[in-house]
Structure formats: structure tokens, C-alpha cells
Motif scaffolding. Structure first.
Motif, short mmCIF file in Angstrom:
data_model
loop_
_atom_site.label_atom_id
_atom_site.label_comp_id
_atom_site.label_asym_id
_atom_site.label_seq_id
_atom_site.Cartn_x
_atom_site.Cartn_y
_atom_site.Cartn_z
N CYS A 84 0.84 -1.20 0.00
CA CYS A 84 0.00 0.00 0.00
C CYS A 84 0.87 1.25 0.00
O CYS A 84 0.51 2.28 -0.57
CB CYS A 84 -0.92 0.02 1.22
SG CYS A 84 -2.27 -1.15 1.13
N VAL A 87 2.65 1.32 -3.68
CA VAL A 87 1.79 1.61 -4.82
C VAL A 87 1.48 3.11 -4.94
O VAL A 87 1.26 3.62 -6.04
CB VAL A 87 0.50 0.75 -4.75
CG1 VAL A 87 -0.51 1.32 -3.76
CG2 VAL A 87 -0.12 0.56 -6.11
N GLY A 88 1.47 3.79 -3.81
CA GLY A 88 1.19 5.23 -3.85
C GLY A 88 2.44 6.07 -3.92
O GLY A 88 2.38 7.29 -3.85
N GLN A 239 5.44 -3.12 -6.44
CA GLN A 239 4.13 -2.50 -6.69
C GLN A 239 4.27 -1.04 -7.09
O GLN A 239 3.42 -0.50 -7.80
CB GLN A 239 3.23 -2.62 -5.45
CG GLN A 239 2.78 -4.05 -5.18
CD GLN A 239 2.11 -4.71 -6.38
OE1 GLN A 239 1.29 -4.10 -7.07
NE2 GLN A 239 2.47 -5.96 -6.65
N LYS A 240 5.34 -0.43 -6.64
CA LYS A 240 5.60 0.95 -7.07
C LYS A 240 5.76 0.98 -8.59
O LYS A 240 5.26 1.88 -9.27
CB LYS A 240 6.87 1.46 -6.38
CG LYS A 240 7.08 2.95 -6.54
CD LYS A 240 8.28 3.39 -5.70
CE LYS A 240 8.40 4.90 -5.72
NZ LYS A 240 9.45 5.38 -4.84
N HIS A 244 -0.66 2.13 -9.23
CA HIS A 244 -1.92 1.92 -8.50
C HIS A 244 -3.04 1.36 -9.38
O HIS A 244 -3.97 0.74 -8.89
CB HIS A 244 -2.37 3.23 -7.84
CG HIS A 244 -2.76 4.31 -8.80
ND1 HIS A 244 -4.04 4.45 -9.26
CD2 HIS A 244 -2.04 5.28 -9.39
CE1 HIS A 244 -4.10 5.48 -10.08
NE2 HIS A 244 -2.89 5.99 -10.19
N PHE A 247 -3.38 -2.35 -8.92
CA PHE A 247 -3.43 -2.81 -7.53
C PHE A 247 -4.89 -2.82 -7.08
O PHE A 247 -5.63 -1.89 -7.38
CB PHE A 247 -2.61 -1.85 -6.65
CG PHE A 247 -2.31 -2.37 -5.27
CD1 PHE A 247 -1.48 -3.47 -5.08
CD2 PHE A 247 -2.84 -1.74 -4.15
CE1 PHE A 247 -1.18 -3.92 -3.81
CE2 PHE A 247 -2.54 -2.19 -2.87
CZ PHE A 247 -1.72 -3.28 -2.70
N PHE A 249 -8.39 -2.25 -5.42
CA PHE A 249 -8.95 -1.16 -4.59
C PHE A 249 -10.10 -1.69 -3.75
O PHE A 249 -10.48 -1.10 -2.75
CB PHE A 249 -9.44 -0.01 -5.49
CG PHE A 249 -9.76 1.23 -4.72
CD1 PHE A 249 -8.77 1.95 -4.07
CD2 PHE A 249 -11.07 1.70 -4.65
CE1 PHE A 249 -9.07 3.09 -3.34
CE2 PHE A 249 -11.37 2.85 -3.93
CZ PHE A 249 -10.36 3.55 -3.28
#
Lengths: 272, 277
Positions: A84, A87-88, A239-240, A244, A247, A249
Motif C-alpha cells: 500500500c 503503490v502510492g 508495486q511501485k 496503482h 493494484f 482497490f
């Protein structure tokens, strides 16, 4: 002069700079003059926590445990938390902090390992004590900041039978011949699972291994937090890159949705 | 239904009453539209509403705010604040430093763990006393079992400079009549008259006040999470605005080594293939 007391670390300053160490000794061993060339990372890790160089079987056990724990995979809540962050585009440290915070808990985390290790301290290899203890449901302590675990520590609350990686890890670590806990657990697993009504989890194997390594529950809690970070870090970075949009939600169903509000909407009654 | 079947029911979705965000449309907070129904709430009111699902009176909000303000010291010597300050001097980010400082505030001898312990004791004690238990016996039993009572005694010094300003605020707001409030002072009287000589600190007083507002131990513990918060940013900012590495630098001589004497790593260390290399 106020000082920091330590039984772990000794430094001698460079002759011309009080803030640069010329030598560093860890529990008496010269870190950069000797350990750097002669010790493995796992041996050094053991030394730092336990204060003594590990016996060969202890080093092998810690190494095996480190591999087993290094990456619980992206479905694990702690790794999920790290992702989390990734990803952001959050900072790397925050990803690890997220993994530590979530992986600290009493359900699948370090708190569970610590509680399981306390059980090993109290019950040892006494099957009757384990069976009695496992029959008692964990109770909530309203004075504790830790929410009550919903299951006996070391067992899988949603498992059907002991998962293959847990079995593989237990079999391998028990075969390393370090201490009696893992071997006893390997031998009595089915009886313990029957008493718990749940299959053994990786936290249970980790607790037994850390107990065999001579760690206190607090040391075990720390090592478990530490050893699970590599996977969290790698998955956060991955994930970066994915971003997003790739990924999940997820979906939320509100049980009390007021719906699109016209005007000022409803008001809340004041307390007291 | 077995474990995996139970989990299957929750895959991909959450059912909740806490709230949700409807992208581009609206946000719901505990059953209320955030931008219309709750638009006039200030931040603290919303925070407490989020924790408890209840709304508090202006007098109660004023006291909770006072409790937080009076415990926010911008002193980087304090262990939690020092984390924020060290982040600054080490040129880490403000968010990392301050959130780590917040996490560290969940400590046994101050902050989060002590807060929840104090709230649990006072709430339990009130129930017991109302049911006829002798408070002195209860205090004695608590100390025997837990080697202390959360909210009484204090590391470093015994007196708590926050009690007087909080008491003034509590009286001003007319909140000095609650049962837990009175009980907290009664416990202090017992502890001072007995051999323990422990004074009440702000934790017991604030736990009592919040219990009188109807907060459970967990609600109180979460509500108090920000109690030290306002003191942390100044610690970070002061350090980050000064030259790097100058906050509490430690020369080698400040390490007082008390461990094993110097020794040699074994001649034939564990470098078998299974030994870690």
C-alpha cells in the motif's frame, strides 16, 4: 558525564576525531577487523542478540528460519501494508514501517510469536500442560493496548490442515538438531493441533525455533519483525513499478449509507 | 462453515458502518455525509466522533483539547520527541520522524500503554466500588498484582505540572463532578496515605475525565494518541533547520561498555555450506 550503557558495543575513537570509531567490538569481537572477514551475516545476527557466537547448528537453524520468514508473500497482511505504501509512491521507510506495524500483531505477527514463546517457557515439552492450555480460549485484557488474539498463538485461525510450507519448514528445522523444542513439536504436532482445534501456523514453528535458539520472547518478537522485512521491501518496490491502476482497490458495502444528501442532511445527537 | 469458506465470503469486499468514499461524488463518515451533515464539526470533534460514534459537548471538547495541549512539550530530550528531532538532524522526512515519534509514544511508563491501563483500572474500580468493594483493598490488590497503578507515579519527577492547569479548565467547564473524576482523587489519597507515596499524574486525571464522558479504555487510548503531538513538529523543524547531525551528537566516550572482554572469533568458524556463506 551522561553515558549510554551497553553490553553489546564497544568503540575506540580515532585519535583525531571523538565522533569516528577506530575500532568497534560487538560482544568482545572485533567487527571490522575480524567478523567482517570471518563471520556470516547470520552468525553476526545471532551474536548481536544472544551475546555469544552461535554453535554451527544454531547458525544453521537461524539461517533456515530467516529463509522461511523472509517473504510471507503479497497475501500476508504485513506485506500487503508495505505494498500500500509502494503503490502510492510513499517513502521506502514508510513501507517498512507499515509492514512492521501490521506484522506486529497478535494474529499472524510478532506479538503472536511472542505469546507462543511465552507458552513454550511455561509449558516446555509437557503435553498435558499444552493440552490444558490450548483448551482455554484467549481472553481479552481491557488494560492492554493489544487487541485480544482470537485464537491460540502459533496456530492458524482459518486453517483446515497444516499448510505444506509450514510442514516443510518444521521438518527441515527440526532435523537440524538444535534444541529439543522443534523436534518435540514435530513429533507432537498432531496432538497439539487436535487440542487447539486448529492447524499449526508458521508463527508456531518460528516460536519453537526461536525458543531453541535460546531467545527470550522479547528477542523472538524483535527477530520475527526483522526477518520478515525483506519480502515486504521487495514487494513494495515491485508495486511501485506496477502502479496503482494494477493494484486492487476492493469494494465497500455501507450498511448505513445516507445516500446522496440534499441540503444540510441529518444531524447527530450530542453526547452527555 | 470452515475457515477458508468464512474468508471466501470477505474476498474483495468489506461490509462496514464506518464509512466510504464515493469518488467524484461524496464521502460518508459513520453514516453521515461528511461534506454536508458534518461540515461544521471542527477537527477534534470529528476525530472523537470517528472514535466513539458519539458527539461531545463544547465543554467536553474543550477539556479534551486542553488535555492534549497541556501535554505537548516541544522538548527533544523527551524520548518520543527525540525521535522526531533525530529524524530532522539525520535529514529524514517530517512525516517519518513524527509518525515514528507518535508510535514510540505508545510506551509502558508514559503514553499509550499507561493511558489504557489507567482507564481500565478507573472504570473497573468504579464498578467495583459501586458494587460494595473497598477501594483501599482494590488499590492494594492492583499494586500487588501489577506492581503499580496506571496514572499514578511518574518517571523522572513525581509532581505533575499539568494537573493544576487541567483542573482549572475542568472547573471552568463544569466537568469536575464525575464519578471517575472523584474516584481518581480518592485513589491518590489512598496512595499518598499508604506506604506507596504515589501522586496522581495527568494520565489518571485525563482517563477519569474521559471515562466520565463515556469513553471506554480503548476509545480513550485512541483519543489520547495525539496528546503529545503538537510538541513534535517543533522538535523536527528545529533540528532540520539547523546544520545536519548537530542534535545530541554522541562521541565514542559516551558509550559505557559493560560487556564481554575482547576475544577472538573462533579459528574455524561456521563456514560450512549450511553455515551461512
Amino acid at each position: 558525564m551522561e553515558t549510554i550503557h551497553t553490553r553489546i558495543w564497544q568503540e575506540e575513537a580515532e585519535p583525531d576525531n571523538a565522533f569516528a570509531a577506530q575500532s568497534c567490538h560487538c560482544h568482545g569481537y572485533d567487527v571490522y577487523g575480524e567478523l567482517l572477514k570471518q563471520a556470516s551475516w547470520i552468525e553476526y545476527l545471532f551474536l548481536m542478540f544472544r551475546g555469544e557466537a552461535p554453535a554451527p547448528e544454531q547458525a544453521r537453524l537461524l539461517e533456515g528460519l530467516a529463509i522461511a520468514l523472509a517473504n510471507p508473500g503479497p497475501r500476508d497482511a504485513a506485506v500487503h501494508a508495505a505494498m500500500c505504501g509502494g503503490v502510492g509512491g510513499s517513502t521506502s521507510a514508510s513501507c517498512l514501517m507499515a509492514a512492521l506495524a501490521v506484522g506486529a500483531g497478535a494474529s499472524g505477527g510478532a506479538r503472536e510469536v511472542m505469546l507462543a514463546m511465552e507458552n513454550w517457557n511455561e509449558r516446555g515439552a509437557d503435553l498435558a500442560l499444552w493440552q490444558t492450555g490450548l483448551a482455554i480460549k484467549p481472553v481479552a485484557d481491557p488494560a492492554s493496548v493489544w487487541p485480544a488474539p482470537g485464537h491460540p498463538p502459533g496456530f492458524d485461525p482459518y486453517g483446515v490442515r497444516c499448510a505444506t510450507p509450514v510442514l516443510q519448514t518444521l521438518a527441515h528445522l527440526a532435523g537440524l538438531g538444535c534444541g529439543i523444542t522443534l523436534a518435540w513439536l514435530h513429533e507432537h504436532r498432531a496432538l497439539l493441533e487436535s487440542a487447539a482445534g486448529l492447524p499449526l501456523a508458521m508463527t508456531g514453528v518460528a516460536a519453537a525455533a526461536l525458543h531453541d535458539l535460546g531467545c527470550t520472547p522479547a528477542q523472538g518478537e524483535m527477530l520475527f519483525l526483522l526477518l520478515r522485512l525483506p519480502g515486504a521491501a521487495a514487494h513494495a518496490l515491485e508495486q511501485k513499478d506496477y502502479g496503482h491502476k494494477n493494484f486492487p482497490f476492493f469494494r465497500i458495502e455501507l450498511e448505513n449509507d445516507p445516500g446522496p444528501v440534499q441540503g444540510v442532511g441529518k444531524h447527530i445527537e450530542v453526547n452527555a | 462453515m470452515n475457515g477458508p469458506q468464512l474468508l471466501e465470503q470477505h474476498v474483495g469486499k468489506l461490509t462496514t458502518r464506518m464509512g466510504a468514499f464515493f469518488p467524484g461524488e461524496r464521502a460518508v463518515f459513520r453514516g453521515y455525509d461528511l461534506h454536508t451533515s458534518l461540515k461544521d464539526m471542527n477537527w477534534l470533534e470529528l476525530f472523537l466522533f470517528g472514535i466513539t460514534g458519539r458527539r461531545f459537548t463544547p465543554q467536553q471538547i474543550s477539556v479534551v483539547q486542553g488535555l492534549w495541549c497541556y501535554s505537548s512539550y516541544p522538548d527533544p530530550r523527551l524520548w518520543n520527541n527525540r525521535v522526531a528531532a533525530l529524524a530532522g538532524t539525520a535529514r529524514s522526512t517530517g512525516s517519518l520522524g513524527i509518525t515514528a515519534a507518535l508510535a514510540v509514544s505508545e510506551a509502558q511508563i508514559y503514553g499509550g500503554i499507561a493511558e489504557q491501563r489507567a482507564a481500565e483500572f478507573l472504570i473497573r474500580a468504579r464498578i467495583c466500588v459501586n458494587a460494595g468493594t473497598d477501594l483501599t483493598e482494590l488499590v492494594r490488590a492492583e499494586i500487588k498484582q501489577k506492581r503499580g497503578i496506571g496514572g499514578y507515579g511518574r518517571p523522572i519527577v513525581s509532581a505533575d505540572e499539568r494537573i493544576a492547569p487541567v483542573m482549572a479548565l475542568v472547573r471552568e467547564q463544569g466537568l469536575d463532578g464525575g464519578e471517575h473524576f472523584k474516584l481518581a482523587f480518592e485513589v491518590e489519597r489512598i496512595l499518598l496515605e499508604g506506604r506507596w507515596r504515589l501522586r496522581m499524574n495527568i494520565v489518571a486525571l485525563s482517563a477519569a475525565l474521559c471515562a466520565d464522558m463515556g469513553m471506554s479504555p480503548r476509545e480513550y487510548y485512541i483519543a489520547c494518541m495525539m496528546a503529545f503531538f503538537a510538541g513534535m513538529p517543533p522538535c523536527y523543524l528545529d533540528a532540520v533547520e539547523k546544520p545536519e547531525g548537530q542534535l545530541f551528537p554522541l562521541p565514542c566516550r559516551m558509550l559505557s561498555y559493560e560487556g564481554a572482554p575482547r576475544r577472538r572469533w573462533r579459528a574455524a568458524p561456521v563456514h560450512s555450506p549450511a553455515g551461512g556463506r
